[in-house]
Design a protein around this motif. Structure first.
Motif, PDB file in Angstrom:
ATOM      1  N   ALA A 432       0.901  -1.276  -0.004  1.00 29.05           N
ATOM      2  CA  ALA A 432       0.116  -0.029   0.022  1.00 29.05           C
ATOM      3  C   ALA A 432       0.950   1.226  -0.155  1.00 29.05           C
ATOM      4  CB  ALA A 432      -0.834  -0.017   1.197  1.00 29.05           C
ATOM      5  N   ALA A 433       2.278   1.062   0.479  1.00 30.22           N
ATOM      6  CA  ALA A 433       2.944   2.320   0.358  1.00 30.22           C
ATOM      7  C   ALA A 433       4.501   1.556   0.719  1.00 30.22           C
ATOM      8  CB  ALA A 433       2.648   3.247   1.437  1.00 30.22           C
ATOM      9  N   PHE A 434       5.384   2.444   0.295  1.00 33.26           N
ATOM     10  CA  PHE A 434       6.971   2.233   0.754  1.00 33.26           C
ATOM     11  C   PHE A 434       7.460   3.106   1.494  1.00 33.26           C
ATOM     12  CE2 PHE A 434       6.200  -0.277  -3.478  1.00 33.26           C
ATOM     13  CZ  PHE A 434       7.010  -1.315  -3.165  1.00 33.26           C
ATOM     14  N   VAL A 435       8.304   2.818   2.320  1.00 31.57           N
ATOM     15  CA  VAL A 435       9.032   3.689   3.508  1.00 31.57           C
ATOM     16  C   VAL A 435      10.228   3.326   3.252  1.00 31.57           C
ATOM     17  CG1 VAL A 435       9.050   4.850   5.572  1.00 31.57           C
ATOM     18  CG2 VAL A 435       6.899   4.155   4.611  1.00 31.57           C
ATOM     19  N   LEU A 436      11.318   4.112   2.613  1.00 34.14           N
ATOM     20  CA  LEU A 436      12.681   3.478   2.598  1.00 34.14           C
ATOM     21  C   LEU A 436      13.684   4.485   2.990  1.00 34.14           C
ATOM     22  CD1 LEU A 436      11.926   2.134  -1.136  1.00 34.14           C
ATOM     23  CD2 LEU A 436      11.731   0.914   0.870  1.00 34.14           C
ATOM     24  N   ASP A 437      14.882   4.024   3.150  1.00 37.08           N
ATOM     25  CA  ASP A 437      15.923   4.800   3.423  1.00 37.08           C
ATOM     26  C   ASP A 437      16.703   4.663   2.023  1.00 37.08           C
ATOM     27  OD1 ASP A 437      18.920   5.591   3.645  1.00 37.08           O
ATOM     28  OD2 ASP A 437      18.839   4.628   5.572  1.00 37.08           O
ATOM     29  N   ALA A 438      16.626   5.999   1.273  1.00 34.69           N
ATOM     30  CA  ALA A 438      17.011   6.129  -0.220  1.00 34.69           C
ATOM     31  C   ALA A 438      18.470   5.663  -0.274  1.00 34.69           C
ATOM     32  CB  ALA A 438      16.649   7.479  -0.552  1.00 34.69           C
ATOM     33  N   ARG A 439      19.216   5.830   0.619  1.00 32.73           N
ATOM     34  CA  ARG A 439      20.683   5.482   0.577  1.00 32.73           C
ATOM     35  C   ARG A 439      20.750   3.871   0.660  1.00 32.73           C
ATOM     36  NH1 ARG A 439      20.826  10.310   3.617  1.00 32.73           N
ATOM     37  NH2 ARG A 439      20.578   9.054   5.632  1.00 32.73           N
ATOM     38  N   HIS A 440      20.188   3.174   1.747  1.00 34.70           N
ATOM     39  CA  HIS A 440      20.168   1.956   2.082  1.00 34.70           C
ATOM     40  C   HIS A 440      19.614   1.185   0.991  1.00 34.70           C
ATOM     41  CE1 HIS A 440      20.908  -1.653   4.443  1.00 34.70           C
ATOM     42  NE2 HIS A 440      19.536  -1.829   4.363  1.00 34.70           N
ATOM     43  N   ASN A 441      18.497   1.566   0.422  1.00 37.83           N
ATOM     44  CA  ASN A 441      17.697   0.659  -0.422  1.00 37.83           C
ATOM     45  C   ASN A 441      17.684   1.471  -1.855  1.00 37.83           C
ATOM     46  OD1 ASN A 441      16.084  -1.428  -1.171  1.00 37.83           O
ATOM     47  ND2 ASN A 441      15.143  -1.474   0.921  1.00 37.83           N
ATOM     48  N   ALA A 442      19.025   1.955  -2.063  1.00 40.23           N
ATOM     49  CA  ALA A 442      18.903   2.719  -3.347  1.00 40.23           C
ATOM     50  C   ALA A 442      18.324   2.214  -4.642  1.00 40.23           C
ATOM     51  CB  ALA A 442      20.463   3.165  -3.705  1.00 40.23           C
ATOM     52  N   PRO A 443      18.727   1.143  -5.249  1.00 39.65           N
ATOM     53  CA  PRO A 443      18.202   0.415  -6.039  1.00 39.65           C
ATOM     54  C   PRO A 443      16.440   0.574  -6.314  1.00 39.65           C
ATOM     55  CG  PRO A 443      19.701  -1.053  -5.596  1.00 39.65           C
ATOM     56  CD  PRO A 443      19.657  -0.130  -4.487  1.00 39.65           C
ATOM     57  N   LEU A 444      15.856  -0.051  -5.182  1.00 35.85           N
ATOM     58  CA  LEU A 444      14.471   0.075  -4.922  1.00 35.85           C
ATOM     59  C   LEU A 444      13.872   1.652  -5.017  1.00 35.85           C
ATOM     60  CD1 LEU A 444      11.909  -1.516  -4.830  1.00 35.85           C
ATOM     61  CD2 LEU A 444      12.184  -1.588  -2.476  1.00 35.85           C
ATOM     62  N   ALA A 445      14.497   2.492  -4.178  1.00 36.34           N
ATOM     63  CA  ALA A 445      13.966   3.890  -4.624  1.00 36.34           C
ATOM     64  C   ALA A 445      14.343   4.393  -5.817  1.00 36.34           C
ATOM     65  CB  ALA A 445      14.852   4.581  -3.346  1.00 36.34           C
ATOM     66  N   GLY A 446      15.345   4.135  -6.310  1.00 33.76           N
ATOM     67  CA  GLY A 446      15.484   4.495  -7.650  1.00 33.76           C
ATOM     68  C   GLY A 446      14.402   4.299  -8.649  1.00 33.76           C
ATOM     69  N   GLU A 447      13.941   3.158  -8.603  1.00 41.45           N
ATOM     70  CA  GLU A 447      13.001   2.388  -9.488  1.00 41.45           C
ATOM     71  C   GLU A 447      11.433   3.235  -9.201  1.00 41.45           C
ATOM     72  OE1 GLU A 447      12.452  -1.567 -11.091  1.00 41.45           O
ATOM     73  OE2 GLU A 447      13.870  -2.062  -9.396  1.00 41.45           O
ATOM     74  N   LEU A 448      11.137   3.323  -7.902  1.00 45.37           N
ATOM     75  CA  LEU A 448       9.983   4.047  -7.566  1.00 45.37           C
ATOM     76  C   LEU A 448      10.088   5.305  -8.173  1.00 45.37           C
ATOM     77  CD1 LEU A 448       9.600   2.704  -3.756  1.00 45.37           C
ATOM     78  CD2 LEU A 448       8.040   2.362  -5.716  1.00 45.37           C
ATOM     79  N   ALA A 449      11.282   6.068  -8.010  1.00 42.12           N
ATOM     80  CA  ALA A 449      11.392   7.496  -8.392  1.00 42.12           C
ATOM     81  C   ALA A 449      11.046   7.597 -10.009  1.00 42.12           C
ATOM     82  CB  ALA A 449      12.704   8.097  -8.191  1.00 42.12           C
ATOM     83  N   ARG A 450      11.556   6.543 -10.896  1.00 39.05           N
ATOM     84  CA  ARG A 450      11.266   6.597 -12.259  1.00 39.05           C
ATOM     85  C   ARG A 450       9.782   5.885 -12.517  1.00 39.05           C
ATOM     86  NH1 ARG A 450      16.291   4.552 -11.702  1.00 39.05           N
ATOM     87  NH2 ARG A 450      15.965   2.389 -11.872  1.00 39.05           N
TER      88      ARG A 450
END
Length: 475
Positions: A432-450
């Motif tokens: 229902a949502a993602f809560v991520l450390d953008a540095r620790h989980n950079a690949p997943l955070a990057g995909e979400l941003a795109r």
């Protein structure tokens, strides 16, 4: 000069040591992510009048059997927070954590250790373990271990020691499953005392420590988990090492090196004191301290128990004993009153503060979206997610290492390293949502941003929050 510490240190300075220890703990921010899920489990235990036996939080494990690790400690801490919020909880936790040091220190004092020797022992042991202090049920373990060592140091009648020690051991294992440390300590002391008795039959038979070691063995299984506690503990240790949890790793591990220097310095000071005053040393106390130091080298988490164990060693080695007896009430008040003042005033002057690494502001923002379902977060964020949003929110991972299988932790590593794509994460958990450390989980955070299907609603301090873009999802 008594030993190597000036006995002329002003009395008022010495009596303020315990209060200063408490103040130092209360000035720290709340930083431990795991206390959040522990408190929520504790609240459920209170509501259900007993341990939580089925999984309530992990999305892919709902309803499965749940180990009752530290269930009593969690319930008590949850009750304290319900009663007085975070401020009362952090005072309560600090008193428990320090209580182990104070208990064995008080026992040493009553058996003739000079006041300045006891205070030196408290200062050095506190310095060794200070960085490990956090609000969690392990504080009960420190208290119980200190009380157990205090019982031994008081040298009461064996029957009275056993009567007092048996319920202590039982409570300890249910508050925090580490009574095996007490078993080891009593077993080592008993073995050394039996060896002494065999050489000199006039010595007293070491019944108390022997009985407490055996009772401690029984207490290990006197929890709702019974004999399965062994498998649970082994699983927890295995998973902790596999994901490189620093407290489970050796002292020389890079993440532990900053703390290693402090431990080594205190250890060398203790060794120096003992070597200068060998005649005053107690073989049983030394054996326990040495064993726990070796365990600390192998896994940093044992430093708390080692710190408590060196209190009687330092108190003996640093000064000649005085006559044993009751400490005058005036002197006791000089120690207790400042402690009570700090406990009462510190929460008012310095209210509870949370470390910026905790994603509490991000979760507050997410709550305003009124989402329900699984919140995918970095596993350290699982605790705050549970405490903030359960039962509307469930988690993919959290800090309960024993909850998830080795394959699940490997899958988590695959996500963090970019081997598992966003589409697979969505297919597996339907977040229902993602809560991520953008540095620790950079690949997943990057995909979400795109991704056009996800909308970022929060980005601050390295933490990002994404929710579905309903318009794009529908399209």
């Amino acid at each position: 000069m008594t030993g190597w510490l000036p006995a002329s240190v002003p009395g008022p300075v010495l009596t303020l040591v315990p209060a200063a220890m408490l103040l130092a703990l209360l000035l720290r921010k709340i930083w431990d992510v795991d206390i959040f899920w522990q408190l929520k489990l504790g609240e459920l235990a209170l509501a259900r009048h007993g341990p939580v036996r089925s999984e309530p939080f992990a999305a892919l494990h709902l309803g499965e059997p749940l180990p009752s690790v530290a269930w009593l400690g969690q319930a008590i801490m949850a009750g304290v927070r319900l009663l007085g919020g975070w401020d009362l909880l952090r005072v309560f936790d600090a008193l428990c954590w320090l209580g182990g040091f104070w208990a064995v220190g008080a026992a040493c004092r009553s058996r003739g250790a000079p006041r300045h020797a006891v205070m030196l022992a408290l200062v050095l042991s506190f310095a060794a373990a200070f960085q490990t202090a956090s609000i969690r049920p392990q504080s009960f373990a420190a208290l119980c271990f200190g009380l157990l060592l205090a019982l031994r140091r008081l040298d009461l009648r064996p029957s009275l020691t056993i009567v007092l020690g048996a319920p202590l051991l039982l409570a300890w294992q249910n508050l925090h499953p580490s009574v095996s440390v007490g078993v080891m300590a009593m077993g080592l002391i008993a073995a050394i005392d039996w060896q002494g008795w065999l050489r000199h039959r006039r010595r007293r038979v070491p019944l108390a420590c022997t009985a407490l070691a055996l009772l401690g063995c029984a207490a290990m299984f006197a929890t709702p988990d019974g004999f399965s506690v062994l498998a649970i503990s082994a699983r927890n240790a295995e998973a902790s090492v596999a994901i490189s949890a620093s407290e489970w790793l050796p002292l020389w591990f890079p993440a532990n090196r900053a703390n290693a220097a402090r431990v080594v310095v205190v250890g060398l000071l203790v060794l120096w004191l003992v070597l200068r005053n060998r005649a005053r040393a107690d073989a049983g106390e030394l054996a326990v301290a040495l064993a726990l130091f070796l365990l600390t080298l192998a896994a940093y988490r044992f430093v708390l128990f080692w710190a408590v164990a060196i209190v009687p060693v330092i108190a003996r080695a640093s000064a000649e004993p005085e006559g044993a007896g009751t400490v005058p009430s005036r002197r006791r008040a000089a120690i207790v009153v400042p402690v009570l003042l700090v406990a009462a005033l510190a929460p008012v002057l310095v209210p509870a503060r949370f470390d910026p690494s905790l994603p509490l502001a991000a979760l507050d923002r997410l709550q305003r979206e009124h989402v329900r379902g699984t919140i995918y977060g970095d596993f350290p964020f699982g605790g705050p997610i549970i405490d903030t949003g359960w039962p509307d929110w469930h988690v993919a991972y959290d800090g309960r290492y024993y909850r998830y299988s080795s394959d699940e932790w490997k899958y988590n590593g695959g996500i963090e390293n970019g081997y598992v794509p966003l589409v697979d994460v969505v297919r597996k958990w339907r977040p229902a949502a993602f809560v991520l450390d953008a540095r620790h989980n950079a690949p997943l955070a990057g995909e979400l941003a795109r991704s056009p299907r996800w909308r970022r609603i929060y980005a601050l301090g390295g933490v990002v929050v994404y929710v579905p873009d309903r318009g794009r999802m529908g399209a």
